[in-house]
Design a protein around this motif. Structure first.
Motif, short mmCIF file in Angstrom:
data_model
loop_
_atom_site.label_atom_id
_atom_site.label_comp_id
_atom_site.label_asym_id
_atom_site.label_seq_id
_atom_site.Cartn_x
_atom_site.Cartn_y
_atom_site.Cartn_z
N LEU A 92 0.85 -1.21 0.00
CA LEU A 92 0.00 0.00 0.00
C LEU A 92 0.88 1.25 0.00
N THR A 93 1.97 1.20 0.77
CA THR A 93 2.90 2.33 0.85
C THR A 93 3.61 2.52 -0.49
N GLY A 94 3.93 1.41 -1.14
CA GLY A 94 4.60 1.45 -2.44
C GLY A 94 3.74 2.12 -3.51
N LYS A 95 2.41 1.96 -3.37
CA LYS A 95 1.49 2.62 -4.32
C LYS A 95 1.64 4.13 -4.24
N MET A 96 1.74 4.66 -3.02
CA MET A 96 1.97 6.11 -2.85
C MET A 96 3.29 6.51 -3.51
N LEU A 97 4.34 5.66 -3.31
CA LEU A 97 5.66 6.01 -3.86
C LEU A 97 5.65 6.04 -5.39
N THR A 98 5.08 5.01 -6.02
CA THR A 98 5.10 4.98 -7.49
C THR A 98 4.20 6.07 -8.05
#
Lengths: 136, 153
Positions: free
Chosen positions: A66-72
């Protein structure tokens, strides 16, 4: 869209609500996709009666995903060089999570970011950092 | 241990859906320049580990619930939790990649914790190489075994 070095500076932040009212069904989806069927994530009977937790809880890797979605969404697709976190608190069904990246350094077409995801009580659930390639 | 991990478009789509990410680059029906995998997709190598201990196997006892809260006499009291995960990306994973994933144990250490008693940390390093032998992803995970369930206070 990738980030441009000329448009970002240390201290800039990007935040997103990455899940609202996390459902047990989404945790089941993650178990199926990742292959991690540990019953502490999906089996309420096992988790409360045998493992001694108040309820099932999310995979750490679901929270990282979920955090990676914000990053990408922030740095663009295929731009990440590094992404690492520590899991600092458990994530429970019903939680709403906000993930935030803060620019710490911009040099040589690489941005360094502090990463934190917090729940609805303001408690952090993951903390870490990331690096990504950026445009001039 | 080496695991063969074929990267497939439908698996990427399922994984992206599971992390609630509607980004079109994860869907073969909408990715303009071709599908890539989301940043934590490497973790799904577990699907291809024949011995993976967190997947029920036919004919073998499973520690989750059935008739009773646990299918084994002595359920792991608190079990293992994930403490840290770090990825280093050399290039994005794409459908069609056939990865060879070499997993090696790393350091082990212990710590006392107020919330869960004695903690034992175990590091695991996974190197993902593509069909040409090129290193494409490095994953370093740290698992922790707790003495008792983590206190929620």
């Amino acid at each position: 869209m990738a980030l441009s070095a000329s448009r970002i500076k240390p201290g800039d932040t990007h935040s997103e609500t990455v899940v609202s009212n996390l459902t047990r069904t989404q945790i089941v989806q993650y178990a199926g996709a990742s292959g991690d069927y540990n019953p502490i994530h999906t089996d309420e009977v096992y988790t409360t009666k045998a493992a001694g937790y108040p309820s099932v809880f999310a995979h750490g890797m679901l929270t990282m995903g979920l955090t990676g979605k914000m990053l990408t969404n922030y740095v663009g697709d295929g731009r990440l060089l590094k992404f690492g976190v520590r899991f600092t608190n458990q994530v429970w069904p019903g939680d709403t999570l906000v993930a935030t990246a803060t620019v710490t350094e911009v040099a040589d077409l690489v941005v360094k970011l502090d990463v934190v995801t917090t729940n609805q009580d303001g408690k952090d659930v993951v903390r870490g950092s990331a690096e990504a390639r950026i445009d001039p | 241990m080496a695991i063969t991990f074929p990267v497939e478009a439908s698996h990427i789509l399922m994984f992206a859906r599971a992390v609630g990410d509607p980004n079109p680059v994860y869907n073969p029906a909408s990715a303009p320049g071709g599908v890539i995998a989301p940043p934590t997709f490497g973790q799904a190598v577990a699907q291809f580990d024949p011995e993976y201990h967190l997947r029920p196997k036919p004919g073998q006892p499973w520690f989750g619930s059935g008739k009773t809260p646990s299918g084994v006499d002595k359920a792991p009291s608190a079990g293992g939790l994930h403490a840290e995960q770090h990825f280093e990306y050399l290039r994005p994973l794409r459908p069609g990649d056939v990865l060879t994933v070499e997993i090696k144990p790393g350091a082990t250490w212990e710590k006392e914790s107020k919330r869960a008693g004695k903690l034992t940390f175990r590091e695991r390093i996974a190197e993902y190489r593509d069909q040409t032998g090129e290193l494409v992803l490095i994953a370093r995970g740290v698992g922790v075994t707790t003495e008792r369930p983590v206190d929620q206070g």
